[in-house]
Design an enzyme around this catalytic site. Structure first.
Site: not given
Length: 303
Positions: A17, A36, A89, A155, A159, A189
């Site tokens: 993404l 990255d 992201n 997670y 979020k 993904t």
């Protein structure tokens, strides 16, 4: 959308993404900082974007610390003279059920997702306020953060926290002309490939070029990373100057606006509520239609 003369940082943009976001921003004219933890992957992403006529540089750093966030903003300013867009992201998964989740599983995910979003947004806000020309902060949420999901305590918590921070920043940064919005993407993904209902369709798409079925694109709003990227470009643009504090879902053929948490039922008792009074009132008043939780499993028509 024309994003010429705008500079963007996209964390976790070496692949998936994040790369789709960075590539779309570059096609619209923005200069992009690729991020990255793998120098080879980051370099390849830069090469692909520049080969297509875009402008991109890399900053190889693990997102989470204030130092990493400062380095990302500094890279944008060094290479392009400014920062206009921050897309947070970067993320990892360490899925375990509650009783098997270690402190490290929890901390690693929260550090990357929640703390990484906070530190990067903070560094971006400082720079954008100094520039005095507004800006865009785009964060990454998930249906898991909106509804919870089995095996994803870390997670889902991160979020949900990101959604709350984004709404807070929309308030705090409005005077500076900086918007803050959260994406809620659903796409093929490496992360979603771990979901059994999606896995065979993602495998068929990636290995054999078989398009995702229409029911998956429409009913589930599940598509490719490229299907999501248009929303990032829109939110980064001048056209979205009036859009802030929103959690926006996108995937496949579907675009959606997620509701903000709000009271859905109320009851009142003069003098307050005792435990017995709540037990009597619950099934016939506020608890008559309890809220659902968890993400419904994708299901093909007729299955």
């Amino acid at each position: 959308m024309d994003l010429s003369n705008k500079a963007a940082v996209v964390t976790g943009s070496g692949r998936g993404l994040g790369f789709a976001y960075a590539a779309a921003l570059a096609r619209a004219g923005a200069s992009v900082v690729i991020n990255d933890i793998d120098a080879r992957i980051a370099g390849q992403a830069v090469k692909e974007i520049t080969a297509a006529g875009g402008r991109a540089v890399a900053e190889v750093v693990p997102v989470g610390s204030a130092e990493a966030a400062d380095a990302l903003v500094a890279r944008a300013v060094e290479a392009f003279g400014r920062l206009d867009v921050m897309v947070t992201n970067a993320g990892i998964l360490r899925d375990r059920v509650l009783w098997k989740m270690s402190d490290e599983d929890f901390d690693d995910v929260v550090r990357t997702h929640l703390r990484g979003t906070f530190t990067c947004a903070r560094a971006a806000a400082v720079r954008m306020r100094e520039q005095g020309e507004g800006g865009r902060i785009v964060t990454a949420c998930s249906p898991a953060g909106q509804r919870g999901n089995f095996g994803q305590t870390n997670y889902a918590a991160a979020k949900a926290g990101i959604a709350a921070m984004t709404r807070t920043w929309a308030l705090e940064l409005a005077k500076a002309g900086i918007t803050a919005n959260a994406l809620v993407p659903i796409a093929a993904t490496g992360m979603t490939r771990t979901i059994p209902a999606f896995a065979p369709h993602i495998e068929a798409l990636e290995e054999n070029g078989v398009p995702l079925p229409e029911w998956l694109r429409k009913a589930e709003g599940f598509g490719t990373p490229e299907d999501v990227a248009g929303l990032v470009v829109y939110l980064a643009s001048d056209a979205a100057a009036g859009v802030t504090g929103q959690c926006i879902g996108i995937g496949g053929d579907k675009l959606a606006l997620w509701s903000h948490p709000q009271e859905v039922a109320t009851a009142y008792a003069g003098g307050g509520w005792s435990a017995d009074a709540i037990a009597d009132a619950w099934p016939v008043s506020v608890g008559r239609e309890p809220q659902t939780y968890g993400i419904p499993a994708p299901q093909a028509p007729g299955a």
